[in-house]
Write a protein that holds these residues in place. Structure first.
Motif, PDB file in Angstrom:
ATOM      1  N   ASP A  40       7.548  -6.078   8.644  1.00  0.00           N
ATOM      2  CA  ASP A  40       8.058  -5.888   7.292  1.00  0.00           C
ATOM      3  C   ASP A  40       7.390  -4.680   6.641  1.00  0.00           C
ATOM      4  O   ASP A  40       6.265  -4.325   6.969  1.00  0.00           O
ATOM      5  CB  ASP A  40       7.787  -7.129   6.440  1.00  0.00           C
ATOM      6  N   GLU A  41       8.085  -4.062   5.692  1.00  0.00           N
ATOM      7  CA  GLU A  41       7.558  -2.890   4.996  1.00  0.00           C
ATOM      8  C   GLU A  41       6.206  -3.168   4.343  1.00  0.00           C
ATOM      9  O   GLU A  41       5.337  -2.301   4.293  1.00  0.00           O
ATOM     10  CB  GLU A  41       8.554  -2.377   3.947  1.00  0.00           C
ATOM     11  N   ASP A  42       6.034  -4.367   3.804  1.00  0.00           N
ATOM     12  CA  ASP A  42       4.776  -4.725   3.150  1.00  0.00           C
ATOM     13  C   ASP A  42       3.833  -5.464   4.088  1.00  0.00           C
ATOM     14  O   ASP A  42       2.916  -6.152   3.647  1.00  0.00           O
ATOM     15  CB  ASP A  42       5.051  -5.568   1.890  1.00  0.00           C
ATOM     16  N   GLY A  43       4.018  -5.288   5.375  1.00  0.00           N
ATOM     17  CA  GLY A  43       3.242  -6.022   6.373  1.00  0.00           C
ATOM     18  C   GLY A  43       1.793  -5.648   6.464  1.00  0.00           C
ATOM     19  O   GLY A  43       0.962  -6.471   6.818  1.00  0.00           O
ATOM     20  N   VAL A  44       1.447  -4.421   6.153  1.00  0.00           N
ATOM     21  CA  VAL A  44       0.057  -3.985   6.236  1.00  0.00           C
ATOM     22  C   VAL A  44      -0.417  -3.657   4.829  1.00  0.00           C
ATOM     23  O   VAL A  44       0.138  -2.792   4.161  1.00  0.00           O
ATOM     24  CB  VAL A  44      -0.104  -2.745   7.145  1.00  0.00           C
ATOM     25  N   CYS A  45      -1.435  -4.370   4.388  1.00  0.00           N
ATOM     26  CA  CYS A  45      -1.985  -4.150   3.055  1.00  0.00           C
ATOM     27  C   CYS A  45      -3.360  -3.520   3.177  1.00  0.00           C
ATOM     28  O   CYS A  45      -4.124  -3.893   4.059  1.00  0.00           O
ATOM     29  CB  CYS A  45      -2.115  -5.474   2.310  1.00  0.00           C
ATOM     30  N   PRO A  46      -3.702  -2.584   2.309  1.00  0.00           N
ATOM     31  CA  PRO A  46      -5.045  -2.000   2.355  1.00  0.00           C
ATOM     32  C   PRO A  46      -6.096  -3.050   2.043  1.00  0.00           C
ATOM     33  O   PRO A  46      -5.856  -3.956   1.249  1.00  0.00           O
ATOM     34  CB  PRO A  46      -5.015  -0.911   1.285  1.00  0.00           C
TER      35      PRO A  46
END
Length: 65
Positions: A58-64
């Motif tokens: 998903d586009e928001d799959g990797v969060c800082p």
């Protein structure tokens, strides 16, 4: 108690059956130790997801961090 958050991605090289056994080992180790626990979040990312969605996650799959 120290809670560790674990992302679980039962991928294509290490299949779901191997990952599920690893989760069992981690749960048992936490039970025996008593000072740590794990919070598992499961993600469906892998080749099947890519074939269905046209992307690896998903586009928001990797969060800082």
């Amino acid at each position: 108690m120290d809670i560790k958050k674990i992302a679980v991605i039962a991928g294509d090289v290490i299949g779901p059956e191997v990952v599920s056994e690893g989760v069992k080992v981690m749960k048992k180790a936490a039970e025996i130790d008593g000072r740590i626990s794990f919070e598992f979040t499961y993600f469906p990312w892998g080749c099947e997801f890519y074939l269905e969605q046209g992307k690896m996650m998903d586009e928001d799959g990797v969060c800082p961090a």
